[in-house]
Design a protein around this motif. Structure first.
Motif, PDB file in Angstrom:
ATOM      1  N   SER A 130       5.178  -5.441 -37.516  1.00 59.08           N
ATOM      2  CA  SER A 130       4.735  -4.081 -37.197  1.00 59.08           C
ATOM      3  C   SER A 130       3.265  -3.897 -37.540  1.00 59.08           C
ATOM      4  O   SER A 130       2.545  -3.169 -36.849  1.00 59.08           O
ATOM      5  CB  SER A 130       5.590  -3.064 -37.962  1.00 59.08           C
ATOM      6  N   PHE A 131       2.803  -4.556 -38.591  1.00 61.85           N
ATOM      7  CA  PHE A 131       1.387  -4.487 -38.973  1.00 61.85           C
ATOM      8  C   PHE A 131       0.515  -5.036 -37.847  1.00 61.85           C
ATOM      9  O   PHE A 131      -0.577  -4.517 -37.579  1.00 61.85           O
ATOM     10  CB  PHE A 131       1.161  -5.280 -40.261  1.00 61.85           C
ATOM     11  N   GLY A 147       1.314  -4.948 -34.731  1.00 59.99           N
ATOM     12  CA  GLY A 147       1.573  -4.216 -33.497  1.00 59.99           C
ATOM     13  C   GLY A 147       2.656  -4.826 -32.637  1.00 59.99           C
ATOM     14  O   GLY A 147       2.824  -4.443 -31.469  1.00 59.99           O
ATOM     15  N   GLN A 156       7.412   0.294 -32.527  1.00 62.89           N
ATOM     16  CA  GLN A 156       6.304   0.923 -31.823  1.00 62.89           C
ATOM     17  C   GLN A 156       6.200   2.415 -32.136  1.00 62.89           C
ATOM     18  O   GLN A 156       7.204   3.085 -32.385  1.00 62.89           O
ATOM     19  CB  GLN A 156       6.483   0.739 -30.314  1.00 62.89           C
ATOM     20  N   PRO A 157       4.956   2.945 -32.185  1.00 60.15           N
ATOM     21  CA  PRO A 157       4.745   4.380 -32.399  1.00 60.15           C
ATOM     22  C   PRO A 157       5.445   5.166 -31.278  1.00 60.15           C
ATOM     23  O   PRO A 157       5.610   4.649 -30.161  1.00 60.15           O
ATOM     24  CB  PRO A 157       3.224   4.536 -32.320  1.00 60.15           C
ATOM     25  N   SER A 202       7.227   3.376 -39.335  1.00 64.69           N
ATOM     26  CA  SER A 202       7.534   2.030 -39.804  1.00 64.69           C
ATOM     27  C   SER A 202       6.589   1.700 -40.937  1.00 64.69           C
ATOM     28  O   SER A 202       5.399   2.016 -40.888  1.00 64.69           O
ATOM     29  CB  SER A 202       7.373   1.016 -38.665  1.00 64.69           C
ATOM     30  N   SER A 243       3.643  -0.532 -39.698  1.00 61.84           N
ATOM     31  CA  SER A 243       2.641   0.163 -38.887  1.00 61.84           C
ATOM     32  C   SER A 243       1.858   1.162 -39.734  1.00 61.84           C
ATOM     33  O   SER A 243       0.659   1.366 -39.505  1.00 61.84           O
ATOM     34  CB  SER A 243       3.321   0.870 -37.715  1.00 61.84           C
ATOM     35  N   SER A 294      -0.792  -0.758 -41.329  1.00 63.31           N
ATOM     36  CA  SER A 294      -1.840  -1.107 -40.377  1.00 63.31           C
ATOM     37  C   SER A 294      -2.809   0.046 -40.163  1.00 63.31           C
ATOM     38  O   SER A 294      -4.032  -0.141 -40.177  1.00 63.31           O
ATOM     39  CB  SER A 294      -1.205  -1.521 -39.046  1.00 63.31           C
ATOM     40  N   TYR A 295      -2.274   1.249 -39.968  1.00 65.15           N
ATOM     41  CA  TYR A 295      -3.128   2.415 -39.755  1.00 65.15           C
ATOM     42  C   TYR A 295      -3.908   2.771 -41.020  1.00 65.15           C
ATOM     43  O   TYR A 295      -5.082   3.151 -40.953  1.00 65.15           O
ATOM     44  CB  TYR A 295      -2.296   3.611 -39.308  1.00 65.15           C
TER      45      TYR A 295
END
Length: 272
Positions: free
Chosen positions: A210-211, A213, A217-218, A222, A225, A228-229
């Motif tokens: 998820s990091f 992508g 998925q957005p 998660s 993710s 990541s953001y």
């Protein structure tokens, strides 16, 4: 029988795992905010009475996103471990019990799966499929099938010559009965420990995918993710990146601690 004391770390691990399971199954009980609700006026805020863990770049409550993000992480982690076990255990049983050609064919397939680094193999498989919870479960389970096959095979090789197995054959038991009703129950302790370790690895792999992508998925929350953001806002809010990082670390650590506790608890040498 010797009474064994339960370690504090084991109690902590069990409590955390149970809490995460509750968060995953009943997220609305533990939150007051919608994880997708935006409030741009309160973006990247630190912890407060309104937002316990602060907010992200869109003003969304981090605690709510952590709680709702537990569901895909737990689904992928334990789903992948379960599917890998369902496929790997029969393969390990067949390889260990029948030996010869069956053993060579099955174990060479397992060696081929293990020849690639597990994370790179997962990335290769997930790029072929559309990123989703189901595709993540399938991908991570494929990567972890060899772990179950090998541990079951090693147990079967040591058990199939034991007296109770020979006795079952002498009474005319069929091969399927000997494999699944006589040998397999004696492999449960090793399988249980391996299951907990694979589940922890799967949760970590899901976060990593998820990091990048390639995972959940957005806009679905998660942990990977979120990490990541948050990486893009290190200079604005240290809390933002610490929340998913600490969550992943604590959950994976506790699942591993639970696996270690199960290994000690189920070890026949320590039951004396």
């Amino acid at each position: 029988m010797k009474i064994r004391r339960i370690k504090i770390t084991t109690i902590f691990a069990v409590a955390v795992v149970l809490l995460v399971l509750l968060l995953a199954f009943f997220p609305s009980i533990f939150t007051t905010y919608d994880p997708l609700q935006m409030d741009m006026m309160n973006s990247l805020k630190g912890p407060s009475s309104l937002h316990w863990l602060g907010t992200d770049e869109y003003g969304r409550d981090l605690w709510s996103r952590i709680v709702y993000g537990a569901r895909p992480s737990i689904a992928v982690g334990f789903g992948a471990a379960t599917l890998a076990a369902l496929i790997g255990i029969p393969m390990g049983l067949a390889a260990g019990y029948f030996g010869k050609i069956a053993d060579n064919v099955i174990m060479r397939i397992m060696d081929a799966c293990s020849a690639f680094p597990s994370f790179l193999l997962a990335i290769l498989i997930i790029t072929i499929m559309d990123p989703s919870t189901l595709s993540l479960i399938l991908t991570i389970s494929i990567v972890n099938i060899p772990a179950f096959a090998r541990i079951v095979r090693s147990n079967v090789l040591s058990l199939k010559k034991r007296e109770f197995v020979e006795a079952a054959r002498a009474f005319g038991a069929k091969k399927r009965y000997v494999m699944f009703r006589t040998i397999l129950p004696n492999c449960i302790s090793s399988i249980t420990v391996e299951y907990s370790l694979v589940a922890a690895t799967a949760i970590l792999m899901e976060a990593g995918m998820s990091f990048l992508g390639l995972g959940i998925q957005p806009p679905t929350p998660s942990w990977g993710s979120m990490l990541s953001y948050a990486n893009q806002y290190l200079n604005h809010s240290i809390t933002y990146i610490m929340v998913p990082t600490c969550t992943i670390f604590i959950v994976v650590l506790c699942v591993n601690l639970l696996g270690d506790a199960l290994r000690d608890w189920l070890d026949p040498m320590k039951m004396k």
